[in-house]
Design an enzyme around this catalytic site. Structure first.
Site, PDB file in Angstrom:
ATOM      1  N   ASN A  72       0.863  -1.183   0.000  1.00 39.30           N
ATOM      2  CA  ASN A  72       0.000   0.000   0.000  1.00 39.30           C
ATOM      3  C   ASN A  72       0.898   1.232   0.000  1.00 39.30           C
ATOM      4  O   ASN A  72       1.485   1.574   1.023  1.00 39.30           O
ATOM      5  CB  ASN A  72      -0.900  -0.029   1.247  1.00 39.30           C
ATOM      6  CG  ASN A  72      -1.740   1.228   1.375  1.00 39.30           C
ATOM      7  OD1 ASN A  72      -1.771   2.066   0.477  1.00 39.30           O
ATOM      8  ND2 ASN A  72      -2.423   1.356   2.501  1.00 39.30           N
ATOM      9  N   LYS A 119       0.086   4.266  -0.228  1.00 35.38           N
ATOM     10  CA  LYS A 119      -0.537   5.468   0.365  1.00 35.38           C
ATOM     11  C   LYS A 119      -0.294   6.671  -0.555  1.00 35.38           C
ATOM     12  O   LYS A 119      -0.216   6.488  -1.762  1.00 35.38           O
ATOM     13  CB  LYS A 119      -0.030   5.682   1.799  1.00 35.38           C
ATOM     14  CG  LYS A 119      -0.203   4.392   2.629  1.00 35.38           C
ATOM     15  CD  LYS A 119      -0.018   4.575   4.100  1.00 35.38           C
ATOM     16  CE  LYS A 119      -0.205   3.221   4.792  1.00 35.38           C
ATOM     17  NZ  LYS A 119      -0.096   3.309   6.244  1.00 35.38           N
ATOM     18  N   HIS A 128      -9.555   0.938   5.177  1.00 29.43           N
ATOM     19  CA  HIS A 128      -8.257   1.204   5.807  1.00 29.43           C
ATOM     20  C   HIS A 128      -8.457   2.182   6.972  1.00 29.43           C
ATOM     21  O   HIS A 128      -9.269   3.108   6.882  1.00 29.43           O
ATOM     22  CB  HIS A 128      -7.280   1.781   4.790  1.00 29.43           C
ATOM     23  CG  HIS A 128      -5.872   1.790   5.300  1.00 29.43           C
ATOM     24  ND1 HIS A 128      -5.421   2.748   6.182  1.00 29.43           N
ATOM     25  CD2 HIS A 128      -4.841   0.943   5.096  1.00 29.43           C
ATOM     26  CE1 HIS A 128      -4.158   2.484   6.490  1.00 29.43           C
ATOM     27  NE2 HIS A 128      -3.779   1.393   5.843  1.00 29.43           N
ATOM     28  N   GLU A 188      -6.829   4.620   7.979  1.00 32.03           N
ATOM     29  CA  GLU A 188      -6.627   6.040   7.674  1.00 32.03           C
ATOM     30  C   GLU A 188      -7.883   6.649   7.055  1.00 32.03           C
ATOM     31  O   GLU A 188      -8.183   7.821   7.269  1.00 32.03           O
ATOM     32  CB  GLU A 188      -5.396   6.205   6.761  1.00 32.03           C
ATOM     33  CG  GLU A 188      -4.114   5.976   7.558  1.00 32.03           C
ATOM     34  CD  GLU A 188      -2.946   5.453   6.752  1.00 32.03           C
ATOM     35  OE1 GLU A 188      -2.981   5.509   5.516  1.00 32.03           O
ATOM     36  OE2 GLU A 188      -1.982   4.967   7.384  1.00 32.03           O
ATOM     37  N   GLU A 208      -5.032  -4.936  10.672  1.00 32.61           N
ATOM     38  CA  GLU A 208      -4.071  -3.850  10.823  1.00 32.61           C
ATOM     39  C   GLU A 208      -4.338  -3.106  12.129  1.00 32.61           C
ATOM     40  O   GLU A 208      -5.164  -2.180  12.154  1.00 32.61           O
ATOM     41  CB  GLU A 208      -4.183  -2.873   9.643  1.00 32.61           C
ATOM     42  CG  GLU A 208      -3.846  -3.480   8.300  1.00 32.61           C
ATOM     43  CD  GLU A 208      -3.287  -2.435   7.334  1.00 32.61           C
ATOM     44  OE1 GLU A 208      -2.307  -2.745   6.668  1.00 32.61           O
ATOM     45  OE2 GLU A 208      -3.819  -1.315   7.278  1.00 32.61           O
ATOM     46  N   GLY A 220       2.647   2.556  10.722  1.00 29.83           N
ATOM     47  CA  GLY A 220       3.545   3.694  10.566  1.00 29.83           C
ATOM     48  C   GLY A 220       4.265   4.090  11.836  1.00 29.83           C
ATOM     49  O   GLY A 220       4.852   5.167  11.908  1.00 29.83           O
ATOM     50  N   SER A 240       3.686  -1.883  10.263  1.00 28.51           N
ATOM     51  CA  SER A 240       5.142  -1.898  10.433  1.00 28.51           C
ATOM     52  C   SER A 240       5.782  -3.236  10.052  1.00 28.51           C
ATOM     53  O   SER A 240       6.748  -3.668  10.686  1.00 28.51           O
ATOM     54  CB  SER A 240       5.528  -1.488  11.859  1.00 28.51           C
ATOM     55  OG  SER A 240       5.075  -0.160  12.124  1.00 28.51           O
TER      56      SER A 240
HETATM   57  P1  13P Z   1       3.145   0.603   7.615  1.00 26.91           P
HETATM   58  O1  13P Z   1       3.690  -0.680   7.021  1.00 26.91           O
HETATM   59  O2  13P Z   1       3.838   1.822   7.064  1.00 26.91           O
HETATM   60  O3  13P Z   1       3.069   0.540   9.091  1.00 26.91           O
HETATM   61  O4  13P Z   1       1.625   0.729   7.070  1.00 26.91           O
HETATM   62  C1  13P Z   1       0.777  -0.353   7.193  1.00 26.91           C
HETATM   63  C2  13P Z   1      -0.451  -0.067   6.435  1.00 26.91           C
HETATM   64  O5  13P Z   1      -1.251   0.781   6.801  1.00 26.91           O
HETATM   65  C3  13P Z   1      -0.700  -0.833   5.209  1.00 26.91           C
HETATM   66  O6  13P Z   1      -1.981  -0.638   4.718  1.00 26.91           O
END
Ligand code: 13P
Length: 253
Positions: free
Chosen positions: A9, A11, A95, A97, A167, A173, A212
């Site tokens: 992903n 982002k 997701h 976010e 997740e 992150g 992560s």
């Molecule tokens: P990170 O791997 O940067 O922690 O992000 C995970 C994520 O949100 C994947 O969709």
């Protein structure tokens, strides 16, 4: 029994130039004989370019979101059939976010899940608890609620063509990954939740861990019996990290 999957992903990162370089490097790195599915999820505007750059289809392409509507007067939105039209195979829905910053609730996420399926895409449904929820021992009730919303709206059948991703919000992150045992516990819970409706489907459902994931921790996470691969954010922007994560998944098929 379950073919592992590693999904990147991206982002809101990248540009035409950096994407081109990353995809070219990835194509060179990824071994054709790895018995895993690999997909990247660039921002909308770069999807068609990514599909063209990955012509041989070894690495598939998906979108980070999809509109809940099939089409029409919805300014700024992108529908599942459009994503399919440009060559996408998957769409991430729910997701954290998007739940957090764009106020997407369980009902909207369930509608997006259905819209993805109706448009011929495989939804990648994300679920996960915040740190406060974990500390309040609400992890299971939160992820159950998130999955149940999809089942309530459409029945469990949609999961036959979907991927589930656990997740934990506190691990995204932050560099603070769930331990393999913590991930396994929630994955097993999710599988049993879906298994209560359809045991065979639950046994076939891929449940990815996200939060992560890095080259350095992927192998121990993927060694867990109910962890079927990873949904990778930051580390998917490095071809070398992503390759190592894919290699770790290939070992645990
Ligand atoms: P990170 O791997 O940067 O922690 O992000 C995970 C994520 O949100 C994947 O969709």
């Amino acid at each position: 029994m379950r073919r592992p999957m590693v999904a990147g992903n991206w982002k809101m990162h990248g540009s035409q130039a950096t994407n081109q370089a990353l995809l070219a490097e990835l194509e060179g790195h990824v071994r054709p004989d790895w018995p895993i599915d690999i997909a990247v999820f660039p921002p909308y505007v770069y999807l068609a370019d990514a599909v063209r750059a990955l012509e041989d289809g070894r690495i598939q392409v998906g979108a980070q979101d999809v509109c809940a509507e099939a089409g029409g007067a919805f300014t700024g939105q992108v529908g599942a059939s459009m994503l399919k039209d440009v060559g996408c195979s998957y769409a991430i829905v729910g997701h954290s976010e998007r739940r957090r910053w764009y106020h997407e609730d369980d009902t909207l996420v369930a509608r997006k899940f259905a819209a993805a399926l109706a448009g011929g895409l495989k939804p990648v449904l994300c679920v996960g608890e915040t740190l406060e929820e974990r500390e309040a021992r609400q992890t299971e009730s939160v992820v159950a609620r998130q999955v149940d919303a999809v089942i309530a709206m459409h029945g469990v059948g949609g999961f036959a063509d979907a991927v589930l991703a656990y997740e934990p919000v506190w691990a995204i992150g932050t560099g603070r990954t769930a331990s393999p045992a913590q991930a396994q516990e929630v994955h097993a819970f999710l599988r049993s939740r879906i298994g209560a409706h359809d045991a065979k489907m639950a046994a076939r459902l891929r449940i990815l861990y996200g939060g992560s994931v890095k080259a350095g921790n992927a192998a121990e996470l993927f060694a867990m019996p109910d962890v079927d691969g990873g949904l990778v954010g930051g580390a998917s922007l490095s071809a070398d990290e992503f390759r190592q994560i894919c290699a770790a998944a290939a070992v645990h098929h």
